[in-house]
Design a protein around this motif. Structure first.
Motif, short mmCIF file in Angstrom:
data_model
loop_
_atom_site.label_atom_id
_atom_site.label_comp_id
_atom_site.label_asym_id
_atom_site.label_seq_id
_atom_site.Cartn_x
_atom_site.Cartn_y
_atom_site.Cartn_z
N LYS A 29 -2.60 37.15 13.35
CA LYS A 29 -1.48 37.02 14.29
C LYS A 29 -0.96 38.40 14.69
CE LYS A 29 -0.09 32.50 12.53
NZ LYS A 29 -1.36 32.21 11.96
N THR A 32 2.37 40.10 13.21
CA THR A 32 2.53 40.54 11.83
C THR A 32 2.39 42.06 11.75
OG1 THR A 32 0.18 40.28 11.33
CG2 THR A 32 1.58 38.39 10.86
N LYS A 33 3.08 42.64 10.80
CA LYS A 33 3.03 44.09 10.63
C LYS A 33 1.61 44.57 10.36
CE LYS A 33 6.22 46.13 8.11
NZ LYS A 33 6.93 46.67 6.94
N GLU A 74 -0.26 44.94 3.58
CA GLU A 74 0.04 44.32 4.87
C GLU A 74 -1.21 43.71 5.51
OE1 GLU A 74 2.93 43.61 5.93
OE2 GLU A 74 4.02 44.79 4.46
N HIS A 77 -1.78 40.52 3.64
CA HIS A 77 -0.79 39.52 4.06
C HIS A 77 -1.17 38.94 5.43
CE1 HIS A 77 3.04 37.50 4.43
NE2 HIS A 77 3.24 38.10 5.59
N ALA A 78 -1.55 39.80 6.37
CA ALA A 78 -1.93 39.33 7.70
C ALA A 78 -3.14 38.40 7.63
CB ALA A 78 -2.22 40.52 8.62
#
Length: 98
Positions: A29, A32-33, A74, A77-78
């Motif tokens: 997405k 997202t960072k 990150e 997480h993404a």
């Protein structure tokens, strides 16, 4: 190889547009960072496939002014939030319902 030089490989404008498109098609997405980190890492992997991932994380971290551990976290997480943009239309068609 210098960390930042991994990200400074020659890429065309078309490549620069294609990489975020590819990431989005993979389900990452864009809000997202980790998306920017992921696309930078993906571009570096494509440009220099023999460079170890640890060095690519370090180069992305240096570019963004954050620790490499933050880049790894990150991106992870993404990826964990990702979903395919177009699910396969044939999924489940082979299941018999008797």
């Amino acid at each position: 190889m210098n960390n930042i030089s991994v990200l400074n490989q020659n890429t065309s404008a078309a490549d620069n547009r294609a990489i975020p498109d590819l990431a989005t098609k993979c389900g990452i997405k864009s809000n997202t960072k980790g998306f920017d980190y992921f696309t930078d890492a993906l571009a570096a992997c494509i440009a220099a496939p023999s460079v170890p991932l640890v060095e690519i994380y370090a180069a992305v971290a240096q570019k963004h002014g954050v620790p490499a551990k933050a880049v790894m976290r990150e991106i992870s997480h993404a990826v964990s939030l990702s979903s395919p943009s177009k699910p396969s239309s044939h999924v489940g068609t082979h299941i018999r319902t008797e």
